[in-house]
Design an enzyme around this catalytic site. Structure first.
Site, PDB file in Angstrom:
ATOM      1  N   GLU A  39     113.813  11.144  29.498  1.00  0.00           N
ATOM      2  CA  GLU A  39     115.207  11.145  29.046  1.00  0.00           C
ATOM      3  C   GLU A  39     115.284  11.373  27.530  1.00  0.00           C
ATOM      4  O   GLU A  39     116.155  12.102  27.048  1.00  0.00           O
ATOM      5  CB  GLU A  39     115.884   9.822  29.459  1.00  0.00           C
ATOM      6  CG  GLU A  39     117.300   9.619  28.973  1.00  0.00           C
ATOM      7  CD  GLU A  39     118.294  10.675  29.439  1.00  0.00           C
ATOM      8  OE1 GLU A  39     117.958  11.530  30.268  1.00  0.00           O
ATOM      9  OE2 GLU A  39     119.437  10.648  28.935  1.00  0.00           O
ATOM     10  N   LYS A  47     117.323  14.467  25.820  1.00  0.00           N
ATOM     11  CA  LYS A  47     118.406  14.268  24.844  1.00  0.00           C
ATOM     12  C   LYS A  47     118.152  15.096  23.596  1.00  0.00           C
ATOM     13  O   LYS A  47     119.055  15.720  23.058  1.00  0.00           O
ATOM     14  CB  LYS A  47     118.519  12.789  24.420  1.00  0.00           C
ATOM     15  CG  LYS A  47     119.198  11.816  25.327  1.00  0.00           C
ATOM     16  CD  LYS A  47     120.657  12.017  25.554  1.00  0.00           C
ATOM     17  CE  LYS A  47     120.899  12.992  26.665  1.00  0.00           C
ATOM     18  NZ  LYS A  47     121.004  12.493  28.003  1.00  0.00           N
ATOM     19  N   CYS A  77     142.087   3.596  31.121  1.00  0.00           N
ATOM     20  CA  CYS A  77     143.329   4.346  31.289  1.00  0.00           C
ATOM     21  C   CYS A  77     144.005   4.366  29.929  1.00  0.00           C
ATOM     22  O   CYS A  77     143.648   3.608  29.036  1.00  0.00           O
ATOM     23  CB  CYS A  77     144.271   3.639  32.264  1.00  0.00           C
ATOM     24  SG  CYS A  77     143.550   3.323  33.872  1.00  0.00           S
ATOM     25  N   HIS A 132      95.183  15.149  30.160  1.00  0.00           N
ATOM     26  CA  HIS A 132      94.993  16.261  31.101  1.00  0.00           C
ATOM     27  C   HIS A 132      95.639  17.551  30.606  1.00  0.00           C
ATOM     28  O   HIS A 132      95.853  18.467  31.387  1.00  0.00           O
ATOM     29  CB  HIS A 132      95.548  15.886  32.480  1.00  0.00           C
ATOM     30  CG  HIS A 132      94.852  14.707  33.084  1.00  0.00           C
ATOM     31  ND1 HIS A 132      93.569  14.783  33.567  1.00  0.00           N
ATOM     32  CD2 HIS A 132      95.246  13.423  33.234  1.00  0.00           C
ATOM     33  CE1 HIS A 132      93.202  13.582  34.011  1.00  0.00           C
ATOM     34  NE2 HIS A 132      94.216  12.738  33.814  1.00  0.00           N
ATOM     35  N   ARG A 153     140.907   9.050  27.862  1.00  0.00           N
ATOM     36  CA  ARG A 153     140.680   7.761  28.510  1.00  0.00           C
ATOM     37  C   ARG A 153     140.758   7.843  30.030  1.00  0.00           C
ATOM     38  O   ARG A 153     140.489   6.867  30.734  1.00  0.00           O
ATOM     39  CB  ARG A 153     141.719   6.734  28.017  1.00  0.00           C
ATOM     40  CG  ARG A 153     141.691   6.522  26.518  1.00  0.00           C
ATOM     41  CD  ARG A 153     142.715   5.500  26.095  1.00  0.00           C
ATOM     42  NE  ARG A 153     142.464   4.210  26.700  1.00  0.00           N
ATOM     43  CZ  ARG A 153     141.584   3.326  26.249  1.00  0.00           C
ATOM     44  NH1 ARG A 153     140.891   3.590  25.173  1.00  0.00           N
ATOM     45  NH2 ARG A 153     141.413   2.188  26.866  1.00  0.00           N
ATOM     46  N   GLU A 175     118.492  19.042  24.279  1.00  0.00           N
ATOM     47  CA  GLU A 175     119.808  19.594  24.613  1.00  0.00           C
ATOM     48  C   GLU A 175     120.782  19.587  23.438  1.00  0.00           C
ATOM     49  O   GLU A 175     121.661  20.434  23.374  1.00  0.00           O
ATOM     50  CB  GLU A 175     120.426  18.906  25.839  1.00  0.00           C
ATOM     51  CG  GLU A 175     120.852  17.476  25.616  1.00  0.00           C
ATOM     52  CD  GLU A 175     121.410  16.837  26.870  1.00  0.00           C
ATOM     53  OE1 GLU A 175     122.027  17.530  27.685  1.00  0.00           O
ATOM     54  OE2 GLU A 175     121.233  15.618  27.033  1.00  0.00           O
ATOM     55  N   LYS A 188     129.951  19.839  30.634  1.00  0.00           N
ATOM     56  CA  LYS A 188     129.885  18.431  31.027  1.00  0.00           C
ATOM     57  C   LYS A 188     129.619  18.278  32.512  1.00  0.00           C
ATOM     58  O   LYS A 188     128.878  17.422  32.942  1.00  0.00           O
ATOM     59  CB  LYS A 188     131.181  17.714  30.631  1.00  0.00           C
ATOM     60  CG  LYS A 188     131.159  16.212  30.872  1.00  0.00           C
ATOM     61  CD  LYS A 188     130.190  15.518  29.940  1.00  0.00           C
ATOM     62  CE  LYS A 188     129.971  14.069  30.291  1.00  0.00           C
ATOM     63  NZ  LYS A 188     128.642  13.600  29.823  1.00  0.00           N
ATOM     64  N   ASN A 216     146.092  -1.172  32.125  1.00  0.00           N
ATOM     65  CA  ASN A 216     144.753  -0.643  31.882  1.00  0.00           C
ATOM     66  C   ASN A 216     143.799  -1.820  31.985  1.00  0.00           C
ATOM     67  O   ASN A 216     143.892  -2.754  31.202  1.00  0.00           O
ATOM     68  CB  ASN A 216     144.726  -0.009  30.485  1.00  0.00           C
ATOM     69  CG  ASN A 216     143.323   0.245  29.952  1.00  0.00           C
ATOM     70  OD1 ASN A 216     143.110   0.275  28.760  1.00  0.00           O
ATOM     71  ND2 ASN A 216     142.369   0.430  30.818  1.00  0.00           N
ATOM     72  N   GLY A 217     142.912  -1.790  32.979  1.00  0.00           N
ATOM     73  CA  GLY A 217     141.973  -2.900  33.139  1.00  0.00           C
ATOM     74  C   GLY A 217     141.711  -3.153  34.604  1.00  0.00           C
ATOM     75  O   GLY A 217     142.084  -2.360  35.471  1.00  0.00           O
ATOM     76  N   TRP A 234     142.586   6.413  34.937  1.00  0.00           N
ATOM     77  CA  TRP A 234     141.192   6.663  35.295  1.00  0.00           C
ATOM     78  C   TRP A 234     140.902   5.635  36.381  1.00  0.00           C
ATOM     79  O   TRP A 234     140.704   4.460  36.108  1.00  0.00           O
ATOM     80  CB  TRP A 234     140.305   6.464  34.079  1.00  0.00           C
ATOM     81  CG  TRP A 234     138.942   7.039  34.260  1.00  0.00           C
ATOM     82  CD1 TRP A 234     138.576   8.340  34.087  1.00  0.00           C
ATOM     83  CD2 TRP A 234     137.765   6.344  34.664  1.00  0.00           C
ATOM     84  NE1 TRP A 234     137.238   8.488  34.376  1.00  0.00           N
ATOM     85  CE2 TRP A 234     136.718   7.282  34.725  1.00  0.00           C
ATOM     86  CE3 TRP A 234     137.484   5.022  34.998  1.00  0.00           C
ATOM     87  CZ2 TRP A 234     135.424   6.951  35.095  1.00  0.00           C
ATOM     88  CZ3 TRP A 234     136.197   4.693  35.362  1.00  0.00           C
ATOM     89  CH2 TRP A 234     135.186   5.657  35.401  1.00  0.00           C
TER      90      TRP A 234
END
Ligand code: F6R
Length: 611
Positions: A484, A488, A2, A507, A27, A491, A606, A99-100, A73
């Site tokens: 992955e 990465k 946050c 193959h 945040r 993209e 996103k 925040n936490g 958040w």
């Protein structure tokens, strides 16, 4: 994560706070609020972004020179007006932003309930401020001392700021685990999660250290630690561009998020895993453990990077829990006619919690009676709400479009889920269970060590930045890592890349190999090590360029590979958490060297909220 802001001085506090909160929205942005002292304690808070708060508050009484504000958040309690900060104490005199995460909030709440306290919100923070008030009114101490005493008893992470109706010359702040900066102006002080809300007013700041308390009273600042020892404030001059600070000093959000992984994985494990007690608790799925244990099969639905995390989970669940698992692209699943029954458990994985295909896959599976669990990063997101239960990844907001820290947090949560089930089901020996807990707990440190390879990877990136194709090969747990790595790279750098199981190379893809083809092998010391060594030899025999990610101390592969990246060793099942790190860095550096917009790659968003 946050964002928090505080102001005490001669200016109008509200504009300073609101502008500061907007800078901190990276945040978290699910709700926002302010508390302003002006004879009264006026609190305005609203679900949504800071702009929604301002729309709501702009016609209210905002005159005040002392105030605190928060952009949230959500971790405890869904994002809504009531759970938004600031929170007030029962007397209505104290207001706090936090925040936490307070890990022992449930025990504190039980005690406070017995004493007659009641709570409006679902947050740990409201418990926290009432715990402080309880000490304040029941002991003969001032507020700063009550805060200090409370901090000696709370377990968890916090950056807090508190104001009191009884004393408008006072503001108290403290931190442990979450950042907090005190800005020192002329006859005024600022508080914020980072320096961005402060730098246009003053460049003199004090970065609080863990377990330090800042007491701003009668226009002077005192800093002490929670052992009550007064400390000399270490005043630093901030000399940074606004944008750079917003990215925490990193050039891109992606790089910042790659480097955050020791912390984000740690946050994901915190309070859930305690290897010395053999403890693994995922509160969100507690009621569904029997259902998962007795499921005919587990179906995993996800897209992109989250789908890759799902593949890792397939291997883990099948190995440890002996439950059949199928991993489906949500976009395929929703448009075919899959066989799904009420004996199936579906796990939907999504960073954003808003991916349209994954949401549609959930509703299809739900309509056929399956039990749906979510593994999401964004609290209160649509997928989190659409599932029957789930576990959040707690990785913090991921802003770079290419997913990095969400992937490792997803695997961390899914591994905890699998180990919890395996232990209850008895498909994993107590010894192996315990060893895996210890190993999982060591992952943040090992990821930190893997990040130390950054300079070496930057050097390798320079050599291969102009390649037009890449192959990524891995076996077993490292096969999804190969997928992955390829995703990465393509993209963000727009280089064509393919991930393959190393054994499949013969193959077809082997036809692509010549002296211009870089091949990234994920060849750590696991059960298929000997086999992958043979695959490397096959590539070298055809003059391919081999970049090998190996376990520390490997003596075999360095004899044949062109570049060797040594990562810390761990259990086979946990290796994806470490082996993915060099790949993230490789794609990042290559993309930067090619002049690509790393944080906002072309054509991507996103969160993909369309079909
Ligand atoms: C890749 C990436 C995407 C997402 C995919 C799913 O770096 O970010 O492939 O993984 O769009 O998104 P979520 O996890 O939000 O459902």
């Amino acid at each position: 994560m946050c964002g928090i802001v505080g102001y005490i001085g001669k200016k109008e506090a509200y504009p300073v706070i609101v502008k500061g909160l907007q800078r901190l929205e990276y945040r978290g942005y699910d709700s926002a609020g302010v508390a302003l002292l002006n004879g009264d304690l006026n609190i305005y808070k609203k679900k949504g972004k800071v702009v929604d708060l301002h729309e709501f508050a702009k016609d209210k009484d905002l005159s005040s020179t002392v105030g605190i504000g928060h952009t949230r958040w959500a971790t405890h309690g869904e994002p809504n007006d009531v759970n938004a900060h600031p929170h007030t104490s029962q007397s209505g005199k104290l207001a706090m932003i936090h925040n936490g995460i307070i890990e022992n909030y449930a025990a504190l709440k039980t005690d406070l309930l017995k004493k007659g306290y009641s709570f409006q919100s679902d947050t740990d923070s409201e418990v926290f401020i009432n715990f402080i008030e309880d000490i304040y009114i029941n002991t003969d101490v001032d507020l700063a001392e009550a805060v200090r005493l409370a901090l000696t008893k709370v377990v968890g992470a916090y950056a807090i700021a508190i104001i009191s109706l009884d004393d408008p010359t006072l503001m108290i702040a403290a931190r442990k685990g979450s950042p907090l900066v005190v800005g020192i102006g002329k006859d005024e002080f600022f508080l914020a999660s980072d320096a961005t809300p402060i730098i246009e007013y003053t460049n003199e700041v004090v970065y609080l250290d863990d377990q330090e308390i800042a007491i701003i009273k009668d226009n002077s600042l005192t800093i002490k630690n929670i052992e009550d020892v007064e400390l000399k404030p270490y005043i630093q001059t901030v000399d940074m561009e606004l944008e750079a600070i917003e990215k925490g000093g990193y050039d891109h959000f992606m790089l910042k998020e790659i480097f955050e992984q020791p912390k984000s994985i740690g946050d994901c494990l915190r309070g859930r895993l305690k290897s010395n007690e053999g403890k693994l608790v995922l509160g969100g799925i507690n009621d569904y453990v029997n259902k998962i244990m007795n499921a005919d099969r587990i179906l995993i639905v996800a897209c992109g990077t989250s789908w890759h995390a799902g593949l890792v989970a397939e291997y883990i669940f099948e190995e440890f829990c002996r439950i059949p698992v199928e991993v489906e692209y949500a976009s395929e699943f929703r448009y075919r006619n899959p066989v799904v029954s009420e004996k199936d458990v579906v796990i939907a994985i999504s960073q954003s919690g808003e991916t349209a295909d994954t949401l549609a896959a959930i509703s299809l599976a739900k309509s056929r009676g399956a039990t749906i669990l979510g593994v999401c990063n964004v609290v209160g997101s649509s997928i989190a709400r659409a599932t029957h239960a789930g576990s959040y990844t707690h990785a913090g907001p991921e802003i770079g479009v290419a997913s990095t820290k969400a992937f490792t947090a997803q695997i961390s949560v899914l591994t905890m889920m699998a180990l919890m089930i395996a232990q209850k089901k008895g498909t994993l020996s107590e010894r192996d269970y315990h060893n895996l807990l210890v190993e999982l707990e060591s992952i943040p440190d090992k990821v930190a060590k893997a990040l130390d390879l950054n300079a070496q990877i930057e050097y390798i990136s320079e050599i291969y930045k102009d390649a037009t194709n890449f192959l990524y090969l891995g076996r077993g747990y490292n096969f999804p890592v190969a997928l992955e790595g390829a995703l990465k790279l393509k993209e963000i750098s727009y280089i064509h890349a393919e991930g393959y199981p190393a054994a499949e190379m013969k193959h077809g893809p082997i036809a692509l190999i010549d002296e211009n083809m870089p091949v990234v092998f994920i060849a750590t010391h696991d059960s298929s090590y000997e086999k992958i060594v043979s695959n490397i030899q096959e590539v070298k025999a055809r003059k391919g360029q081999v970049i090998a990610i190996v376990s520390e101390g490997d003596t075999e592969i360095p004899k044949m590979a062109d570049h060797v990246i040594e990562v810390p060793h761990t259990h086979d099942a946990l290796m994806p958490l470490i082996a993915v790190i060099p790949q993230q860095l490789l794609s990042y550096h290559i993309a930067v060297m090619r002049g690509c917009n790393v944080d906002q790659p072309r054509n991507l968003a996103k969160s993909v909220t369309v079909e």
